[in-house]
Enzyme design. Structure first.
Site, PDB file in Angstrom:
ATOM      1  N   VAL A 121      -1.481   5.578   2.563  1.00 49.48           N
ATOM      2  CA  VAL A 121      -2.754   4.860   2.529  1.00 49.48           C
ATOM      3  C   VAL A 121      -2.876   3.921   3.732  1.00 49.48           C
ATOM      4  CG1 VAL A 121      -4.195   3.262   1.184  1.00 49.48           C
ATOM      5  CG2 VAL A 121      -2.839   5.035   0.020  1.00 49.48           C
TER       6      VAL A 121
ATOM      7  N   HIS B 241       0.153   4.780  -7.608  1.00 47.08           N
ATOM      8  CA  HIS B 241      -0.709   5.959  -7.447  1.00 47.08           C
ATOM      9  C   HIS B 241      -1.884   5.959  -8.429  1.00 47.08           C
ATOM     10  CE1 HIS B 241       2.735   8.580  -5.517  1.00 47.08           C
ATOM     11  NE2 HIS B 241       2.471   7.453  -4.852  1.00 47.08           N
TER      12      HIS B 241
ATOM     13  N   LEU C  49       0.864  -1.169   0.000  1.00 45.39           N
ATOM     14  CA  LEU C  49       0.000   0.000   0.000  1.00 45.39           C
ATOM     15  C   LEU C  49       0.903   1.223   0.000  1.00 45.39           C
ATOM     16  CD1 LEU C  49      -2.725  -0.866   2.692  1.00 45.39           C
ATOM     17  CD2 LEU C  49      -2.982  -0.933   0.215  1.00 45.39           C
ATOM     18  N   ASP C  50       0.472   2.288  -0.671  1.00 47.72           N
ATOM     19  CA  ASP C  50       1.227   3.539  -0.598  1.00 47.72           C
ATOM     20  C   ASP C  50       1.434   3.922   0.857  1.00 47.72           C
ATOM     21  OD1 ASP C  50       1.243   3.695  -3.327  1.00 47.72           O
ATOM     22  OD2 ASP C  50      -0.219   5.322  -3.467  1.00 47.72           O
ATOM     23  N   ARG C  51       2.517   4.598   1.114  1.00 45.67           N
ATOM     24  CA  ARG C  51       2.849   4.970   2.495  1.00 45.67           C
ATOM     25  C   ARG C  51       1.712   5.724   3.180  1.00 45.67           C
ATOM     26  NH1 ARG C  51       8.608   7.277   4.587  1.00 45.67           N
ATOM     27  NH2 ARG C  51       8.071   7.468   6.790  1.00 45.67           N
TER      28      ARG C  51
END
Length: 212
Positions: free
Chosen positions: A54, A150, A50-52
């Site tokens: 998120v 993203h 997961l994106d940092r």
């Protein structure tokens, strides 16, 4: 603020809630590190990211075999992920599919929608459904078909529907974490093959609490 929490423990894997601004990768203080500390298990392995910024559900493997099996499910499209997001504005239709070509600018660490195929340009597809709306915001369910960097943030912001709290793709000055939540994971048990589904609601804080 979302806290780290383990919601399911199995000999083959663990499902947890990733807090915002905590790395999902195997770094000091990252989610695997937190799981190892909580479980006393040094065999924790990351199988997806997961994106940092998120938050939400993540699954991590506890054995080499489980890591291999879950990674294969992701490659084969068996591993299913859904997200919930809050957007500024309202999509043109209550349900839809977004299809774009995305290019990554590594220097800016941003993803852009482009019109022509080219080197490192990748197709991006997602399905969405509007779950609730206010005068300013839309709460949407998102199913990723592809998993580009993203992707959700870029595709919606390119349509003037930036995610609330997104400081990279939005010009709005929102005083909150990004409203993008990993809300559902569905995959086959690495040992038994049983289909498993895990869900978790977003936190009861702005902007999620605007839809009651």
């Amino acid at each position: 603020m979302t806290d780290f929490k383990i919601i399911h423990i199995d000999p083959a894997f663990v499902v947890c809630i990733k807090p915002p601004r905590v790395l999902s990768t195997d770094e000091p203080g990252g989610v695997p590190d937190l799981c190892r500390e909580a479980l006393g298990d040094q065999n924790i392995r990351t199988v997806h990211r997961l994106d940092r910024v998120v938050s939400g559900l993540m699954v991590l493997a506890r054995t080499k075999r489980a890591a291999s099996d879950l990674s294969a499910q992701i490659r084969d499209g068996i591993f299913h992920k859904e997200y919930t997001a809050v957007l500024h504005g309202s999509p043109a239709a209550p349900t839809g599919t977004l299809m774009d070509l995305l290019a990554r600018d590594k220097a800016e660490r941003k993803t852009y929608v482009v019109t022509e195929p080219g080197k490192d340009v990748q197709e991006a597809i997602l399905h969405y459904e509007v779950l609730a709306q206010t005068a300013d915001f839309s709460k949407v369910r998102i199913e990723l078909v592809t998993g580009r960097t993203h992707q959700i943030r870029c595709q919606f912001s390119s349509r003037n529907l930036p995610l609330v709290g997104d400081r990279k793709y939005s010009t709005h000055e929102d005083d909150c974490e990004i409203a993008l939540w990993s809300s559902l994971l569905r995959f086959r048990h690495p040992k038994t093959g049983e289909e498993l589904t895990f869900t978790a609601p977003p936190p009861d804080e702005f902007p999620w609490n605007q839809f009651k």
